[in-house]
Design a protein around this motif. Structure first.
Motif, PDB file in Angstrom:
ATOM      1  N   UNK A 196       0.845  -1.193   0.000  1.00 27.36           N
ATOM      2  CA  UNK A 196       0.000   0.000   0.000  1.00 27.36           C
ATOM      3  C   UNK A 196       0.879   1.243   0.000  1.00 27.36           C
ATOM      4  N   UNK A 197       0.286   2.356  -0.391  1.00 25.69           N
ATOM      5  CA  UNK A 197       0.999   3.638  -0.443  1.00 25.69           C
ATOM      6  C   UNK A 197       1.630   3.957   0.914  1.00 25.69           C
ATOM      7  N   UNK A 198       2.833   4.475   0.884  1.00 20.82           N
ATOM      8  CA  UNK A 198       3.534   4.916   2.093  1.00 20.82           C
ATOM      9  C   UNK A 198       3.454   6.437   2.118  1.00 20.82           C
ATOM     10  N   UNK A 199       2.852   6.996   3.146  1.00 22.10           N
ATOM     11  CA  UNK A 199       2.759   8.448   3.237  1.00 22.10           C
ATOM     12  C   UNK A 199       4.149   9.037   3.439  1.00 22.10           C
ATOM     13  N   UNK A 200       4.383  10.195   2.852  1.00 23.77           N
ATOM     14  CA  UNK A 200       5.692  10.846   2.932  1.00 23.77           C
ATOM     15  C   UNK A 200       6.129  11.061   4.364  1.00 23.77           C
ATOM     16  N   UNK A 201       5.190  11.388   5.235  1.00 24.83           N
ATOM     17  CA  UNK A 201       5.528  11.657   6.640  1.00 24.83           C
ATOM     18  C   UNK A 201       5.918  10.383   7.387  1.00 24.83           C
ATOM     19  N   UNK A 202       5.736   9.216   6.764  1.00 25.64           N
ATOM     20  CA  UNK A 202       6.119   7.933   7.364  1.00 25.64           C
ATOM     21  C   UNK A 202       7.288   7.287   6.617  1.00 25.64           C
ATOM     22  N   UNK A 203       7.819   8.002   5.633  1.00 22.81           N
ATOM     23  CA  UNK A 203       8.812   7.424   4.732  1.00 22.81           C
ATOM     24  C   UNK A 203      10.080   6.987   5.455  1.00 22.81           C
ATOM     25  N   UNK A 204      10.681   7.857   6.245  1.00 29.61           N
ATOM     26  CA  UNK A 204      11.943   7.515   6.914  1.00 29.61           C
ATOM     27  C   UNK A 204      11.756   6.301   7.826  1.00 29.61           C
ATOM     28  N   UNK A 205      10.709   6.303   8.623  1.00 29.05           N
ATOM     29  CA  UNK A 205      10.465   5.186   9.545  1.00 29.05           C
ATOM     30  C   UNK A 205      10.271   3.875   8.781  1.00 29.05           C
ATOM     31  N   UNK A 206       9.598   3.930   7.648  1.00 24.51           N
ATOM     32  CA  UNK A 206       9.378   2.723   6.845  1.00 24.51           C
ATOM     33  C   UNK A 206      10.695   2.081   6.431  1.00 24.51           C
ATOM     34  N   UNK A 207      11.693   2.911   6.181  1.00 23.17           N
ATOM     35  CA  UNK A 207      12.995   2.403   5.755  1.00 23.17           C
ATOM     36  C   UNK A 207      13.997   2.315   6.909  1.00 23.17           C
ATOM     37  N   UNK A 208      13.504   2.430   8.146  1.00 26.40           N
ATOM     38  CA  UNK A 208      14.358   2.285   9.322  1.00 26.40           C
ATOM     39  C   UNK A 208      15.321   3.433   9.543  1.00 26.40           C
ATOM     40  N   UNK A 209      14.974   4.609   9.040  1.00 26.41           N
ATOM     41  CA  UNK A 209      15.829   5.779   9.186  1.00 26.41           C
ATOM     42  C   UNK A 209      15.258   6.721  10.246  1.00 26.41           C
ATOM     43  N   UNK A 210      16.127   7.346  10.990  1.00 28.31           N
ATOM     44  CA  UNK A 210      15.691   8.312  12.003  1.00 28.31           C
ATOM     45  C   UNK A 210      15.336   9.633  11.321  1.00 28.31           C
ATOM     46  N   UNK A 211      14.358  10.313  11.864  1.00 30.80           N
ATOM     47  CA  UNK A 211      13.987  11.636  11.360  1.00 30.80           C
ATOM     48  C   UNK A 211      13.415  12.465  12.491  1.00 30.80           C
TER      49      UNK A 211
END
Length: 185
Positions: A137-152
């Motif tokens: 499913x679509x990944x919202x931009x505001x969740x992008x870093x977390x989806x890829x295990x990156x800190x933000x």
């Protein structure tokens, strides 16, 4: 094309508007905020835009984005001016967004009687990012870093913060070889 500009938009919304696909009376996806990041040099652009048809922001929009009516009244510009600044910022580059932002820009051009300056220069990154994440499913931009295990530390639903997250993920994917810059062109 000499580069890639990741951009994100925040636009007018109300409770239930997304589910209705902005089909309620008077509902238009008028741009209120533009954020953009050049991948090559990290330059950034952040603009506030005064909606013309619905000049009063909904409480829902303000709660979601943190953008206040006072900020838009004091620092916002008309859409054609903001579009011109985005076009200047993106001179010679391909524009890339995570989702339907090109459609929203085109709608706003129509609403404001302005030509769309980015023909054949826009790329929807959603399919590429979903494939890289193995997401269904679509990944919202505001969740992008977390989806890829990156800190933000970026604020969600802030156009520049969301563009930064997508840019951060793209740089990570380039570095790890999961996506090549040429995949965006």
């Amino acid at each position: 094309m000499t580069g890639i500009v990741v951009y994100d938009l925040e636009y007018t919304t109300w409770t239930g508007a997304r589910e209705r696909r902005w089909s309620g009376p008077g509902e238009h996806r008028e741009v209120v905020q533009i954020g953009a990041v050049r991948l090559d040099d990290g330059a950034e652009l952040s603009l506030l835009v005064k909606p013309r048809i619905n000049p009063r922001l909904s409480a829902y929009f303000t709660d979601l984005t943190g953008v206040t009516q006072d900020q838009v009244d004091r620092h916002g510009m008309d859409f054609p001016e903001a579009l011109g600044q985005l076009a200047d910022f993106a001179t010679g580059a391909r524009l890339a967004s995570n989702g339907a932002d090109e459609d929203v820009l085109r709608e706003n051009c129509d609403l404001n009687g302005t030509d769309f300056p980015f023909d054949r220069r826009c790329r929807d990154l959603a399919p590429l990012l979903m494939a890289a994440a193995g997401a269904q499913a679509h990944i919202y931009s505001c969740e992008m870093a977390a989806t890829f295990g990156l800190a933000t530390d970026q604020q969600s639903h802030d156009a520049l913060g969301d563009a930064r997250q997508v840019a951060q993920v793209l740089r990570h994917l380039f570095k790890t070889g999961r996506v090549l810059p040429s995949d965006l062109l």
